[in-house]
Design a protein around this motif. Structure first.
Motif, PDB file in Angstrom:
ATOM      1  N   VAL A  68       0.834  -1.208   0.000  1.00 36.15           N
ATOM      2  CA  VAL A  68       0.000   0.000   0.000  1.00 36.15           C
ATOM      3  C   VAL A  68       0.866   1.254   0.000  1.00 36.15           C
ATOM      4  N   ARG A  69       1.921   1.236   0.764  1.00 36.73           N
ATOM      5  CA  ARG A  69       2.776   2.419   0.907  1.00 36.73           C
ATOM      6  C   ARG A  69       3.588   2.694  -0.356  1.00 36.73           C
ATOM      7  N   HIS A  70       4.105   1.645  -0.988  1.00 31.70           N
ATOM      8  CA  HIS A  70       5.074   1.849  -2.064  1.00 31.70           C
ATOM      9  C   HIS A  70       4.534   1.657  -3.483  1.00 31.70           C
ATOM     10  N   LEU A  71       3.374   1.057  -3.630  1.00 33.47           N
ATOM     11  CA  LEU A  71       2.817   0.876  -4.970  1.00 33.47           C
ATOM     12  C   LEU A  71       1.803   1.984  -5.262  1.00 33.47           C
ATOM     13  N   SER A  72       1.729   2.359  -6.528  1.00 30.99           N
ATOM     14  CA  SER A  72       0.746   3.369  -6.935  1.00 30.99           C
ATOM     15  C   SER A  72      -0.638   2.728  -6.997  1.00 30.99           C
ATOM     16  N   PHE A  73      -1.664   3.567  -7.180  1.00 35.07           N
ATOM     17  CA  PHE A  73      -3.018   3.040  -7.314  1.00 35.07           C
ATOM     18  C   PHE A  73      -3.099   2.028  -8.450  1.00 35.07           C
ATOM     19  N   SER A  74      -2.518   2.353  -9.587  1.00 35.20           N
ATOM     20  CA  SER A  74      -2.590   1.439 -10.733  1.00 35.20           C
ATOM     21  C   SER A  74      -1.783   0.163 -10.483  1.00 35.20           C
ATOM     22  N   GLU A  75      -0.671   0.263  -9.776  1.00 31.85           N
ATOM     23  CA  GLU A  75       0.124  -0.930  -9.472  1.00 31.85           C
ATOM     24  C   GLU A  75      -0.600  -1.853  -8.490  1.00 31.85           C
ATOM     25  N   LEU A  76      -1.476  -1.295  -7.658  1.00 28.64           N
ATOM     26  CA  LEU A  76      -2.251  -2.134  -6.733  1.00 28.64           C
ATOM     27  C   LEU A  76      -3.269  -3.008  -7.462  1.00 28.64           C
ATOM     28  N   LEU A  77      -3.551  -2.672  -8.719  1.00 28.16           N
ATOM     29  CA  LEU A  77      -4.485  -3.468  -9.515  1.00 28.16           C
ATOM     30  C   LEU A  77      -3.841  -4.746 -10.045  1.00 28.16           C
ATOM     31  N   GLY A  78      -2.532  -4.813 -10.018  1.00 26.74           N
ATOM     32  CA  GLY A  78      -1.813  -5.983 -10.515  1.00 26.74           C
ATOM     33  C   GLY A  78      -1.352  -6.870  -9.379  1.00 26.74           C
ATOM     34  N   PRO A  79      -0.438  -7.780  -9.685  1.00 30.79           N
ATOM     35  CA  PRO A  79       0.100  -8.665  -8.639  1.00 30.79           C
ATOM     36  C   PRO A  79       0.817  -7.853  -7.553  1.00 30.79           C
ATOM     37  N   LEU A  80       0.621  -8.258  -6.313  1.00 30.60           N
ATOM     38  CA  LEU A  80       1.263  -7.580  -5.191  1.00 30.60           C
ATOM     39  C   LEU A  80       2.609  -8.224  -4.891  1.00 30.60           C
TER      40      LEU A  80
END
Length: 181
Positions: A68-80
């Motif tokens: 949550v802290r280091h990924l962007s909103f769009s990156e949270l839509l992909g694999p964590l």
């Protein structure tokens, strides 16, 4: 008290207010209703106390926090990262709350606390429509005091939302079944 879900009306045909409904019915019904609300309040206070305990993040919560802290909103839509999985809506809500209170553990657990408090209310409503007497009080008390449920309401995980949505879906389904003509 009309806990069975039928619409309660006053003498002139208006829908009864909450106060009218609390004061209607037999003394036993009023006492059960009051006790159930007291149990819900105590359960909510236990959840808030657990939330405010500010315990450290567990490993899986910390991995979610890093995402949550280091990924962007769009990156949270992909694999964590770190092998984590979580519902996208919950992750986006967590990202929106990131930095809200200044205490990262509180930010991550706020959605769960709100979902836990909402689930208490939804379950009490559901129990009032499906059970009577001591069974009603026992159901509300067991739900409110469940160690797992109290823990879910203070975790940086989406489990409290699962409980809330389960209660809401059951309450809506019961409403549809009892009001269908």
């Amino acid at each position: 008290m009309n806990e069975a879900g039928e619409a309660t009306t006053v003498g002139d045909g208006r829908r009864a207010s909450l106060i009218d409904r609390l004061l209607s019915g037999s003394p036993q019904d009023r006492a059960l209703s009051l006790l159930s609300w007291l149990i819900v309040i105590v359960g909510g206070l236990v959840q808030i106390y657990n939330f405010l305990g500010a315990r450290s993040l567990r490993q899986d919560e910390a991995f979610i926090a890093l995402n949550v802290r280091h990924l962007s909103f769009s990156e949270l839509l992909g694999p964590l990262d770190y092998g984590q999985v979580a519902p996208v809506g919950w992750l986006l809500g967590e990202k929106l709350l990131d930095g809200l209170t200044g205490r990262y553990e509180y930010d991550l657990r706020l959605i769960s606390l709100l979902a836990g408090l909402g689930a208490l209310l939804a379950f009490r409503h559901l129990a009032a429509r499906t059970t009577r007497g001591a069974g009603f009080l026992c159901a509300v008390a067991l739900f409110a005091c469940s160690v797992m449920f109290v823990r879910f309401a203070a975790d940086a995980k989406p489990y409290a939302l699962d409980v809330l949505f389960s209660c809401l879906i059951l309450a809506i389904g019961l409403h549809v079944l009892t009001t269908a003509r």
